[in-house]
Design an enzyme around this catalytic site. Structure first.
Site, PDB file in Angstrom:
ATOM      1  N   HIS B 117      47.964  51.681  36.626  1.00 54.80           N
ATOM      2  CA  HIS B 117      47.831  50.320  37.151  1.00 54.80           C
ATOM      3  C   HIS B 117      47.140  49.411  36.136  1.00 54.80           C
ATOM      4  O   HIS B 117      47.614  48.306  35.849  1.00 54.80           O
ATOM      5  CB  HIS B 117      47.038  50.339  38.454  1.00 54.80           C
ATOM      6  CG  HIS B 117      46.596  48.981  38.924  1.00 54.80           C
ATOM      7  ND1 HIS B 117      47.484  48.031  39.390  1.00 54.80           N
ATOM      8  CD2 HIS B 117      45.377  48.397  38.986  1.00 54.80           C
ATOM      9  CE1 HIS B 117      46.827  46.934  39.726  1.00 54.80           C
ATOM     10  NE2 HIS B 117      45.547  47.124  39.490  1.00 54.80           N
ATOM     11  N   ARG B 126      48.411  40.274  30.054  1.00 53.49           N
ATOM     12  CA  ARG B 126      47.823  39.958  28.751  1.00 53.49           C
ATOM     13  C   ARG B 126      48.662  40.577  27.641  1.00 53.49           C
ATOM     14  O   ARG B 126      48.169  41.416  26.870  1.00 53.49           O
ATOM     15  CB  ARG B 126      46.387  40.494  28.680  1.00 53.49           C
ATOM     16  CG  ARG B 126      45.393  39.827  29.635  1.00 53.49           C
ATOM     17  CD  ARG B 126      43.973  40.383  29.449  1.00 53.49           C
ATOM     18  NE  ARG B 126      43.879  41.789  29.818  1.00 53.49           N
ATOM     19  CZ  ARG B 126      43.607  42.234  31.035  1.00 53.49           C
ATOM     20  NH1 ARG B 126      43.400  41.373  32.006  1.00 53.49           N
ATOM     21  NH2 ARG B 126      43.536  43.529  31.293  1.00 53.49           N
ATOM     22  N   ARG B 221      46.935  36.339  43.601  1.00 48.37           N
ATOM     23  CA  ARG B 221      46.849  36.480  42.137  1.00 48.37           C
ATOM     24  C   ARG B 221      46.573  35.179  41.415  1.00 48.37           C
ATOM     25  O   ARG B 221      45.939  35.182  40.354  1.00 48.37           O
ATOM     26  CB  ARG B 221      48.154  37.080  41.604  1.00 48.37           C
ATOM     27  CG  ARG B 221      48.509  38.427  42.159  1.00 48.37           C
ATOM     28  CD  ARG B 221      47.571  39.512  41.689  1.00 48.37           C
ATOM     29  NE  ARG B 221      47.912  40.795  42.289  1.00 48.37           N
ATOM     30  CZ  ARG B 221      47.078  41.831  42.354  1.00 48.37           C
ATOM     31  NH1 ARG B 221      45.843  41.724  41.880  1.00 48.37           N
ATOM     32  NH2 ARG B 221      47.449  42.948  42.914  1.00 48.37           N
ATOM     33  N   GLN B 224      42.899  34.380  41.898  1.00 48.34           N
ATOM     34  CA  GLN B 224      42.147  35.367  41.121  1.00 48.34           C
ATOM     35  C   GLN B 224      42.167  35.051  39.617  1.00 48.34           C
ATOM     36  O   GLN B 224      41.142  35.128  38.942  1.00 48.34           O
ATOM     37  CB  GLN B 224      42.743  36.748  41.396  1.00 48.34           C
ATOM     38  CG  GLN B 224      42.032  37.913  40.741  1.00 48.34           C
ATOM     39  CD  GLN B 224      42.754  39.241  41.018  1.00 48.34           C
ATOM     40  OE1 GLN B 224      43.641  39.321  41.858  1.00 48.34           O
ATOM     41  NE2 GLN B 224      42.363  40.284  40.302  1.00 48.34           N
ATOM     42  N   LYS B 237      40.316  37.799  46.646  1.00 47.85           N
ATOM     43  CA  LYS B 237      40.298  39.061  47.381  1.00 47.85           C
ATOM     44  C   LYS B 237      39.601  38.961  48.736  1.00 47.85           C
ATOM     45  O   LYS B 237      39.885  39.750  49.639  1.00 47.85           O
ATOM     46  CB  LYS B 237      39.527  40.115  46.569  1.00 47.85           C
ATOM     47  CG  LYS B 237      40.048  40.354  45.164  1.00 47.85           C
ATOM     48  CD  LYS B 237      41.219  41.295  45.175  1.00 47.85           C
ATOM     49  CE  LYS B 237      41.497  41.809  43.770  1.00 47.85           C
ATOM     50  NZ  LYS B 237      42.515  42.864  43.795  1.00 47.85           N
ATOM     51  N   GLU B 344      52.982  44.267  39.698  1.00 49.80           N
ATOM     52  CA  GLU B 344      53.545  45.276  38.808  1.00 49.80           C
ATOM     53  C   GLU B 344      55.030  45.490  39.103  1.00 49.80           C
ATOM     54  O   GLU B 344      55.859  45.539  38.188  1.00 49.80           O
ATOM     55  CB  GLU B 344      52.821  46.607  38.979  1.00 49.80           C
ATOM     56  CG  GLU B 344      51.374  46.605  38.516  1.00 49.80           C
ATOM     57  CD  GLU B 344      50.656  47.848  39.011  1.00 49.80           C
ATOM     58  OE1 GLU B 344      50.690  48.865  38.313  1.00 49.80           O
ATOM     59  OE2 GLU B 344      50.068  47.788  40.117  1.00 49.80           O
TER      60      GLU B 344
END
Lengths: 399, 399
Positions: B117, B126, B221, B224, B237, B344
Site C-alpha cells: 500500500h 509522488r 483524499r 487529506q 479522516k 490504488e
C-alpha cells in the site's frame, strides 16, 4: 467585593472561579472551585451529586445555562455576607488538598496556530525553504494527540526512549531522547458535544466550550523529526501531555477578548471571523525553568482563534464529545523572549539559554522542572490566573 | 461438533465465538456471542452483570484468564448436548437483533503497515520520488485518529466537506469531497491497559489485545492532500471510521498465525521479531462495491505485525487503556486485484474501475455501498469469519 479575606493580587478572585477536581484526606474526588487560597467543595456546598463524579464531565454536559446558573449562585454566595455562614464550612485551604485531572479527556486535538511559532520553527528546522507550508494561512493545521496520556500538572516527566537518526547516520539508533522540549499552550475544554454530520459554526464557541486550561505538550524533538513524515507526530508527543488543574470558565475571560491578528489572505466563509465577535484572547503565559523566567509568550498574537479551530475541526461533520480537549499549539510571540518552546529559545541548540550560575540549556536535562503560568484581564479590573502546569524530568527507565 | 444446527460453511462456528453488543426489542444493550445464525445472550446465559454494561470494555478489562475461562465455558455449553436445555433459551436469531459499537473506544491509532500500500500510494501520488519514506522500513509509521467518530458498521457515510486545492489553483476552495475513498483494514482491540512509562514488549500482544475486528477508515483524499503537511491526516479522516460489530478473540486466530514478510533491513531490538513467535495473520479480506467484488487484500502480506505495532506504540512509555483500538492501515497485496483502497485500484482516477453495466468508479459516488468482509483459517479446520463492515454514501449536507 467578597466577604472572604482574599490575598492581595490573587488571580483566583470572584471574577475567576475556575473549576477543578480535588481530594482531601478521607474524601473521594469531587469538584471544587478555587477562590483565593481556598477551594470551595461544590459537592458539599450544593448537595448536587454531579460534583461527586470525579471529573467535570457530567456537569459540563449540562450546558451553558447550567454553567451560568451555578456561576451566578457562587458569585452571590461569595459576595453577599449573608451567605457566609452557609458557605464558609465548605472552604478548605488549597494547601491541604490534592488536585487531579479535572476532565476525562475524550479526544485530544493539538493545533499549530501561532504564526510566530510556525515560522520560527520553519526557519530553525528547514532553513532555506519557506517557513510556512502553503496551507498554513488558509486553515488552522491540527492533528489528534493521545488522550490517554493527558495528565494533571505535577505528573513526573519520564524521559522517553525511541528511535532517532542523525542526518549523517545510515540507520536509526534507539535510546532516551536527547532533545526533550516543552510546548506552552492554551487548551479549550468541550462541555457540550455535537452530532455527527453537523458542523459547529464560528459563532458556536461559547455554546460548546466550557473553559480554558494550560497545556504543556512535552515533545521529544529527535524522535519527532525521524518519525513525522508523512503522517505527523506520534511517539515524539504521546508519552505525556500535562494540563493545569483549574479550568477557567470561558465567560471569565470576557474582558480578555481582543481582535486576532490581521488576516493575510482572505479566508473561506466558515473561517472568516471578520464579521463575528473576535475570539482573540489576551492571555500572557510565563515559562519558568527551575524557577527562572525564560519566556513570556503572548497568546493574543496567535493567528487562529479557538472559534476558528472549533469550526475547522467540525466542518467535515466530525462530532464533538463532552471532554474533548483542543489546544492552541505552542504559543510564541515575535520577540526572542516570547517563544513557547526550547527548540525556538535555543535555536535548536545553536544558542543555549544561560541560566543563573552559568548553567546552559538547549533542551531539558534530568531533574529540570518546568512551570508554565498565565494571567489575563479579569472582569473585576485586575488579572485572573489560569493557574499553573508543572513537571519535573526524571531519568529514562531501563528498558 | 455442536448440538446447534449450524449453517453449512458458517464462519461463526464454535471455533470462532466473536463478541459483540446487541439489543433486541425490549432489551437494553448487552453482550452477545455470535454462533451460526444466532447470538447467545451472555447477560442472560451467565447472569454476570459485566455483560449488561453496553460495551465489551468491562469484560475485556478482566484480562486473558477471564477471557479464556469464559471461552472454555462457552465451548462446553455449545458442544456438549447436556447443556442444550440451559443454553438454547438464550439464543436469538441474528436477524432479530440490532448490533451496536462493541467497544467504547479510548484512543484510536492507525498504522501504515502494508508495504504494498505504501509503495503503490507513493508511486501514484509522488511519481519520480522513492515510494517509501526513509523511516518506513525501520518503524511502523502510525498516527492518532479521532476515537469519537469510530462507529459501527452500517452507519451512514455522509460525504464530508472541507478545503481542497488543485495544484493549478491559487487558493483552496470549499465543498464536498470529490475523492471519497475506502481503506480496508484490520483492527486490534486492547483489553488490558498498561502503566505510563512501561513499554509493552514484542511478546506482550496476547496479554493486552482482546481481539480483532474489521475497519473501514473512510478517507477524503482531496481534503487529506491539502491538509496533511506537516502534521498528518486530520479532517480527511476524522469524519467517520467504521468497524465491524463482532470482535473475534485473538485466540480464535491461532491457526491463522504465519511468519511475516522477510525484513529488508535489520530491526532495532524492540521491533526484531525474528526470534519470537510470529504474529503475521493469514486473514483474507474482500472489498465489495455495490455487491461487486473489487479486491481481495491479503493481510498476511502486511510488513509490520500487530505485535510490532503495539511494541512501537508503547516504547516511549505511552500508556494503553482498555478500549484502545489500533488498526493496520490499508491492507494491500502486490497484485492489482489486492489493493485496499480506490486511490490504488483506480490509480488516482487514471484507470477507473469498471463495474457491471459499464459503470465506472474512480472514487465513491453518492448511494454507493461498500462492504468489507474477511475470513481466516479456524482451529476447527474450516474458515472463520470476521464479519463485515459496511457503509452507504449519503450526499453532503447543505452547510
Amino acid at each position: 467585593m467578597s466577604w472572604l479575606d482574599l490575598p492581595p493580587g490573587t488571580g483566583f478572585g470572584v471574577d475567576n472561579l475556575p473549576y477543578g477536581v480535588f481530594s482531601a484526606p478521607g474524601t473521594a474526588r469531587r469538584t471544587g472551585v478555587a477562590v483565593g487560597d481556598a477551594v470551595l467543595d461544590l459537592a458539599a456546598a450544593t448537595g448536587d451529586d454531579v460534583h461527586t463524579t470525579g471529573s467535570l464531565n457530567a456537569f459540563m454536559a449540562r450546558g451553558p445555562r447550567a454553567w451560568a446558573a451555578l456561576r451566578a449562585q457562587l458569585t452571590g454566595w461569595l459576595t453577599d455576607p449573608a451567605h457566609r455562614g452557609r458557605v464558609e464550612p465548605h472552604l478548605r485551604p488549597l494547601s491541604e488538598v490534592v488536585l487531579h485531572l479535572p476532565v476525562e479527556v475524550a479526544d485530544y486535538v493539538d493545533f499549530y496556530s501561532s504564526r510566530h511559532h510556525a515560522e520560527e520553527l520553519g526557519r530553525v528546522l528547514r532553513p532555506g525553504t519557506p517557513p510556512l507550508t502553503p496551507n498554513w494561512l488558509h486553515l488552522p493545521i491540527g492533528y489528534h494527540g493521545r488522550a490517554g496520556t493527558v495528565a494533571v500538572s505535577g505528573t513526573p516527566v519520564v524521559r522517553p526512549s525511541g528511535q532517532r537518526k542523525a542526518p549523517a547516520d545510515d540507520a536509526p539508533t534507539f535510546g532516551p531522547t536527547q532533545r526533550l522540549d516543552v510546548e506552552a499552550e492554551v487548551g479549550f475544554v468541550v462541555g457540550v458535544g455535537s452530532d455527527l454530520g453537523t458542523p459547529v459554526p464560528l459563532t458556536g464557541l461559547a455554546e460548546h466550550v466550557f473553559g480554558v486550561c494550560l497545556v504543556n505538550d512535552w515533545s521529544a524533538r529527535d524522535l519527532q523529526a525521524w518519525e513525522y513524515v508523512p503522517l505527523g507526530p506520534f511517539l515524539g508527543k504521546s508519552f505525556l501531555t500535562s494540563v493545569s488543574p483549574w479550568v477557567v470558565p470561558l465567560v471569565a475571560l470576557e474582558a480578555a477578548r481582543v481582535p486576532p491578528p490581521a488576516r493575510e489572505v482572505p479566508l473561506l466563509p466558515y473561517l472568516d471571523d471578520t464579521l463575528t465577535e473576535p475570539w482573540g484572547l489576551d492571555i500572557t503565559l510565563e515559562v519558568r525553568l527551575d524557577g527562572e523566567l525564560v519566556s513570556r509568550p503572548p497568546f493574543a498574537s496567535t493567528y487562529w482563534t479557538a472559534a476558528q479551530q472549533l469550526a475547522h475541526l467540525t466542518v467535515n461533520g466530525a462530532a464533538l464529545r463532552t471532554g474533548d480537549l483542543f489546544a492552541s499549539g505552542t504559543v510564541s510571540g515575535p520577540e526572542d523572549g516570547q517563544r513557547g518552546s526550547l527548540v525556538e529559545l535555543s535555536r535548536a541548540g545553536e544558542r543555549p539559554l544561560v541560566l543563573p550560575g552559568g548553567r546552559t540549556r538547549s533542551f531539558l536535562e534530568d531533574g529540570d522542572e518546568v512551570r508554565i503560568t498565565a494571567t489575563a484581564p479579569g472582569t473585576g479590573g485586575g488579572r485572573i490566573s489560569l493557574g499553573e502546569v508543572t513537571g519535573r524530568v526524571e531519568a529514562a527507565r531501563a528498558s
